[in-house]
Scaffold this motif. Sequence first.
Motif, PDB file in Angstrom:
ATOM      1  N   ARG A   1       0.857  -1.189   0.000  1.00 50.21           N
ATOM      2  CA  ARG A   1       0.000   0.000   0.000  1.00 50.21           C
ATOM      3  C   ARG A   1       0.889   1.233   0.000  1.00 50.21           C
ATOM      4  O   ARG A   1       1.927   1.260   0.644  1.00 50.21           O
ATOM      5  N   LEU A   2       0.430   2.230  -0.702  1.00 52.26           N
ATOM      6  CA  LEU A   2       1.110   3.514  -0.700  1.00 52.26           C
ATOM      7  C   LEU A   2       0.356   4.425   0.252  1.00 52.26           C
ATOM      8  O   LEU A   2      -0.868   4.534   0.170  1.00 52.26           O
ATOM      9  N   ALA A   3       1.068   5.055   1.163  1.00 54.82           N
ATOM     10  CA  ALA A   3       0.456   5.981   2.116  1.00 54.82           C
ATOM     11  C   ALA A   3       0.931   7.394   1.799  1.00 54.82           C
ATOM     12  O   ALA A   3       2.129   7.635   1.663  1.00 54.82           O
ATOM     13  N   VAL A   4      -0.030   8.304   1.645  1.00 54.16           N
ATOM     14  CA  VAL A   4       0.295   9.703   1.382  1.00 54.16           C
ATOM     15  C   VAL A   4      -0.555  10.580   2.296  1.00 54.16           C
ATOM     16  O   VAL A   4      -1.591  10.154   2.800  1.00 54.16           O
ATOM     17  N   THR A   5      -0.113  11.812   2.450  1.00 53.93           N
ATOM     18  CA  THR A   5      -0.924  12.741   3.241  1.00 53.93           C
ATOM     19  C   THR A   5      -2.117  13.198   2.412  1.00 53.93           C
ATOM     20  O   THR A   5      -2.100  13.139   1.177  1.00 53.93           O
ATOM     21  N   ALA A   6      -3.133  13.674   3.082  1.00 53.27           N
ATOM     22  CA  ALA A   6      -4.315  14.183   2.389  1.00 53.27           C
ATOM     23  C   ALA A   6      -3.941  15.373   1.500  1.00 53.27           C
ATOM     24  O   ALA A   6      -4.486  15.536   0.401  1.00 53.27           O
ATOM     25  N   THR A   7      -2.996  16.178   1.926  1.00 51.82           N
ATOM     26  CA  THR A   7      -2.536  17.323   1.129  1.00 51.82           C
ATOM     27  C   THR A   7      -1.868  16.855  -0.158  1.00 51.82           C
ATOM     28  O   THR A   7      -2.133  17.390  -1.241  1.00 51.82           O
ATOM     29  N   THR A   8      -1.026  15.855  -0.071  1.00 61.69           N
ATOM     30  CA  THR A   8      -0.359  15.299  -1.251  1.00 61.69           C
ATOM     31  C   THR A   8      -1.382  14.693  -2.201  1.00 61.69           C
ATOM     32  O   THR A   8      -1.311  14.881  -3.415  1.00 61.69           O
ATOM     33  N   TRP A   9      -2.345  13.967  -1.670  1.00 61.38           N
ATOM     34  CA  TRP A   9      -3.390  13.340  -2.488  1.00 61.38           C
ATOM     35  C   TRP A   9      -4.200  14.415  -3.231  1.00 61.38           C
ATOM     36  O   TRP A   9      -4.466  14.284  -4.426  1.00 61.38           O
ATOM     37  N   ALA A  10      -4.562  15.471  -2.531  1.00 65.68           N
ATOM     38  CA  ALA A  10      -5.330  16.552  -3.154  1.00 65.68           C
ATOM     39  C   ALA A  10      -4.535  17.211  -4.285  1.00 65.68           C
ATOM     40  O   ALA A  10      -5.100  17.581  -5.312  1.00 65.68           O
TER      41      ALA A  10
END
Length: 59
Positions: free
Chosen positions: A41-50
Amino acid sequence: MKLEWIKSSYSTSSGPDCVEVATPDECHILVRDSKVPNGPRLAVTATTWAAFLPYASER
C-alpha cells in the motif's frame, strides 16, 4: 482497524481492475492495487493526495 476501500470509478465489474483508496483518518490516504488487496500500500498525506488528483483526472 477495518478499512473501507473504494475502487476507482474507472474500474468496472467486467473490465480491468484499477486502484482503491482508503482513508484511515482525515490526514492520510492509502492506495492499493485492487487486484492485489493484500499487497503493498502507498500511504500519502491528504494534502499530497489533493495535489495529485488534478493530474490523475486529466488522463
